[in-house]
Design an enzyme around this catalytic site. Structure first.
Site, PDB file in Angstrom:
ATOM      1  N   ASN A  13      41.043  23.758 -40.213  1.00  0.00           N
ATOM      2  CA  ASN A  13      41.737  22.515 -39.850  1.00  0.00           C
ATOM      3  C   ASN A  13      43.116  22.583 -40.493  1.00  0.00           C
ATOM      4  OD1 ASN A  13      42.713  19.967 -39.477  1.00  0.00           O
ATOM      5  ND2 ASN A  13      41.201  18.941 -40.783  1.00  0.00           N
ATOM      6  N   TRP A  14      44.124  22.833 -39.674  1.00  0.00           N
ATOM      7  CA  TRP A  14      45.479  23.018 -40.227  1.00  0.00           C
ATOM      8  C   TRP A  14      46.137  21.697 -40.584  1.00  0.00           C
ATOM      9  CZ3 TRP A  14      48.838  27.548 -37.980  1.00  0.00           C
ATOM     10  CH2 TRP A  14      48.154  28.762 -38.174  1.00  0.00           C
ATOM     11  N   LYS A  15      45.509  20.584 -40.191  1.00  0.00           N
ATOM     12  CA  LYS A  15      46.087  19.261 -40.463  1.00  0.00           C
ATOM     13  C   LYS A  15      47.539  19.236 -39.952  1.00  0.00           C
ATOM     14  CE  LYS A  15      42.739  18.772 -44.102  1.00  0.00           C
ATOM     15  NZ  LYS A  15      42.317  18.129 -45.330  1.00  0.00           N
ATOM     16  N   HIS A 100      37.445  12.662 -39.103  1.00  0.00           N
ATOM     17  CA  HIS A 100      37.840  13.241 -40.394  1.00  0.00           C
ATOM     18  C   HIS A 100      38.167  12.103 -41.350  1.00  0.00           C
ATOM     19  CE1 HIS A 100      40.089  15.367 -43.457  1.00  0.00           C
ATOM     20  NE2 HIS A 100      39.526  16.476 -43.005  1.00  0.00           N
ATOM     21  N   GLU A 102      40.469  11.683 -43.329  1.00  0.00           N
ATOM     22  CA  GLU A 102      41.884  11.281 -43.315  1.00  0.00           C
ATOM     23  C   GLU A 102      42.177  10.358 -42.133  1.00  0.00           C
ATOM     24  OE1 GLU A 102      43.412  15.255 -43.635  1.00  0.00           O
ATOM     25  OE2 GLU A 102      42.696  15.349 -45.701  1.00  0.00           O
ATOM     26  N   GLU A 170      31.837  16.539 -45.395  1.00  0.00           N
ATOM     27  CA  GLU A 170      33.015  16.742 -46.237  1.00  0.00           C
ATOM     28  C   GLU A 170      33.098  15.612 -47.263  1.00  0.00           C
ATOM     29  OE1 GLU A 170      36.078  19.314 -43.941  1.00  0.00           O
ATOM     30  OE2 GLU A 170      36.486  17.226 -43.542  1.00  0.00           O
ATOM     31  N   GLY A 176      40.855  18.912 -50.594  1.00  0.00           N
ATOM     32  CA  GLY A 176      42.184  19.218 -51.126  1.00  0.00           C
ATOM     33  C   GLY A 176      42.303  19.063 -52.634  1.00  0.00           C
ATOM     34  N   SER A 215      37.541  21.945 -50.122  1.00  0.00           N
ATOM     35  CA  SER A 215      37.928  22.973 -51.097  1.00  0.00           C
ATOM     36  C   SER A 215      37.140  24.270 -50.959  1.00  0.00           C
ATOM     37  CB  SER A 215      37.822  22.418 -52.529  1.00  0.00           C
ATOM     38  OG  SER A 215      38.759  21.374 -52.713  1.00  0.00           O
ATOM     39  N   GLY A 236      40.281  23.559 -44.899  1.00  0.00           N
ATOM     40  CA  GLY A 236      41.610  22.973 -44.803  1.00  0.00           C
ATOM     41  C   GLY A 236      42.663  23.943 -45.299  1.00  0.00           C
ATOM     42  N   GLY A 237      43.125  23.732 -46.519  1.00  0.00           N
ATOM     43  CA  GLY A 237      44.242  24.494 -47.081  1.00  0.00           C
ATOM     44  C   GLY A 237      44.119  26.004 -46.927  1.00  0.00           C
TER      45      GLY A 237
HETATM   46  O1  LIG Z   1      39.408  19.101 -43.066  1.00  0.00           O
HETATM   47  C1  LIG Z   1      39.038  19.736 -44.008  1.00  0.00           C
HETATM   48  C2  LIG Z   1      38.701  21.074 -43.786  1.00  0.00           C
HETATM   49  O2  LIG Z   1      38.897  21.302 -42.463  1.00  0.00           O
HETATM   50  C3  LIG Z   1      38.888  19.137 -45.286  1.00  0.00           C
HETATM   51  O3  LIG Z   1      39.762  18.094 -45.355  1.00  0.00           O
HETATM   52  C4  LIG Z   1      38.955  20.089 -46.427  1.00  0.00           C
HETATM   53  O4  LIG Z   1      40.246  20.482 -46.761  1.00  0.00           O
HETATM   54  P1  LIG Z   1      40.459  21.485 -47.971  1.00  0.00           P
HETATM   55  O5  LIG Z   1      39.866  20.855 -49.172  1.00  0.00           O
HETATM   56  O6  LIG Z   1      41.940  21.689 -48.055  1.00  0.00           O
HETATM   57  O7  LIG Z   1      39.736  22.753 -47.601  1.00  0.00           O
END
Ligand SMILES: O=C(CO)[C@H](O)COP(=O)(O)O
Length: 254
Positions: A13-15, A100, A102, A170, A176, A215, A236-237
């Site tokens: 998920n590149w957001k 999600h 967010e 999640e 994050g 994460s 995500g990240g």
């Molecule tokens: O959407 C996510 C992963 O697709 C979730 O928000 C996790 O993000 P991350 O903690 O940056 O992996």
């Protein structure tokens, strides 16, 4: 009834990250998804809507799928700034993330709205990835299972009994932050989600993919993805760096 595990899925998920220059990263993902990985795990990238068509074209002829990060519940109409599930399908998406945390927080999306979006996605021929997860306060108050159970009950459409739907757990406090639940907590939650889905959807619930998100990094992927009832990751990240994303998928190469 089959007891075979669903094939794992690692989804990125590149957001709100990435411009056309990020096609380079996507190309590196396509190139790195070699025969060994292909035999073990499915890959999906959900870039910002502006990049879906570009990525879908780049992915033609490969098994890598492209998805959206949200869709509107309506098929079309006066909804400025929104995108329908049919529009996502039209530009080459085959999945869409709905609910999600967010979106739930930033846009006040309720379980009812998430359910309507998931239903619209199914109608458009997309596979929705329905996200659920508790806050830190809810977990500390011992309410994690109750909160996620209520989100599942309210967000999963009845159509999930006959159409492919993915569920992503999640924990909001793990997104994050670099924090992750213990494997015991992940196992408890995924076992609970599986049982809830089987109770409601029968065999379809048993075969649904359950992703863990929050994460996920190359360093913890093997441990998290090895937990019972975890059928992949929503990343995500780390999905913004081709080598990290592929390294997470390689957790299945053990
Ligand atoms: O959407 C996510 C992963 O697709 C979730 O928000 C996790 O993000 P991350 O903690 O940056 O992996």
């Amino acid at each position: 009834m089959t007891t075979e595990r669903p094939r794992p899925l690692v989804a990125g998920n590149w957001k709100m990250n990435g411009t056309r220059a990020a096609t380079e990263t996507f190309s590196a993902i396509l190139e790195g998804y070699d025969a060994g990985l292909r035999s073990k795990v499915d890959l999906l990238v959900c870039p910002p809507a502006t990049l879906i068509y570009l990525f879908a074209v780049a992915a033609v002829g490969t098994p890598v799928k492209v998805g959206g990060q949200d869709c509107h519940a309506a098929t079309h109409g006066a909804h400025t700034g929104d995108i329908s599930a049919a529009m996502l399908a039209d530009v080459g998406a085959s999945y869409v993330i709905v609910g999600h945390s967010e979106r739930r927080t930033d846009h006040g999306e309720t379980d009812e709205m998430v359910k309507a979006k998931a239903r619209a996605a199914i109608t458009a021929g997309l596979t929705p990835i329905v996200c659920v997860g508790e806050t830190r306060e809810e977990r500390d108050a011992g309410r994690a299972l109750a909160v996620v159970g209520a989100q599942l009950a309210g967000s999963m459409p009845e159509e999930a009994a006959r159409a492919p739907v993915v569920v992503a757990y999640e924990p909001v406090w793990a997104i994050g932050t670099g924090l992750t639940p213990t494997v015991v907590d992940v196992a408890e939650m995924h076992g609970f989600i599986r049982q809830s889905l089987v109770d409601r959807f029968g065999a379809a619930g048993r075969n649904m993919r359950l992703l863990y998100g929050g994460s996920v990094k190359p360093g913890n992927a093997r441990e998290l993805l090895g937990v019972a009832e975890v059928d992949g990751a929503l990343v995500g990240g780390a999905s913004l760096v081709a080598e990290d994303f592929l390294a997470i998928a390689r957790a299945y190469m053990a």
